[in-house]
Design a protein around this motif. Structure first.
Motif, PDB file in Angstrom:
ATOM      1  N   VAL A  97       1.118  -0.980   0.166  1.00  0.00           N
ATOM      2  CA  VAL A  97      -0.140  -0.136  -0.109  1.00  0.00           C
ATOM      3  C   VAL A  97       0.702   0.670  -0.240  1.00  0.00           C
ATOM      4  O   VAL A  97       1.802   1.261   0.868  1.00  0.00           O
ATOM      5  CB  VAL A  97      -0.676   0.148   1.417  1.00  0.00           C
ATOM      6  N   GLU A  99       1.999   4.614   0.869  1.00  0.00           N
ATOM      7  CA  GLU A  99       2.251   5.775   1.535  1.00  0.00           C
ATOM      8  C   GLU A  99       1.362   7.370   1.154  1.00  0.00           C
ATOM      9  O   GLU A  99       1.560   7.197  -0.057  1.00  0.00           O
ATOM     10  CB  GLU A  99       3.145   6.357   2.856  1.00  0.00           C
ATOM     11  N   GLY A 102      -2.850   6.008   0.212  1.00  0.00           N
ATOM     12  CA  GLY A 102      -3.364   4.380   1.153  1.00  0.00           C
ATOM     13  C   GLY A 102      -3.258   3.537  -0.604  1.00  0.00           C
ATOM     14  O   GLY A 102      -4.631   2.807  -0.228  1.00  0.00           O
TER      15      GLY A 102
END
Length: 132
Positions: A97, A99, A102
């Motif tokens: 994922v 940062e 998301g």
């Protein structure tokens, strides 16, 4: 399966990218593997120590769904959970994922087992306890 996934933070390095400017597909496997090893440490299982004791954890199947590409400088987290899927096999469900926003970049299912010194599959007691 663990309720809260293990989180391992990374940042893409320039040399991990291919000529197209995105992380090479094979590099994702390195991210996932490192995260699995770190996750095992949180369970009190050290991959290197198990190998010294001739307990080898091996991947028997890897399913990777590449959703979006990572690029140089991206910060991302690898989420890892483990579950038992049969008498001798366990699975790591992993997600990469990005940062900041998301966005899921990759979904992975890695299936493994342990091989003993006679090259036979088994689950060591330490792993059995972690799997419940």
């Amino acid at each position: 399966m663990n309720k809260v996934p293990h989180r391992q933070l990374f940042e893409v390095r320039d040399y991990e990218c291919d000529l197209q400017g995105v992380v090479n597909n094979a590099v994702y496997q390195h991210y996932l593997e490192h995260s699995r090893h770190e996750f095992l440490k949180t369970l009190g299982l050290d991959f290197a120590e198990l190998a010294r004791r001739r307990i080898n954890l091996v991947v028997v199947r890897a399913e990777l769904d590449y959703r979006r590409p990572l690029v140089s400088g991206d910060s991302f987290v690898v989420l890892t959970q483990m579950e038992r899927i049969s008498k001798l096999r366990f699975a790591f469900r992993q997600q990469i994922v990005r940062e900041g926003d998301g966005v899921v970049m990759l979904d992975g299912l890695i299936i493994g087992t342990a091989i003993n010194e006679r090259n036979r599959p088994f689950l060591p007691s330490e792993l059995e306890l972690s799997l419940g």
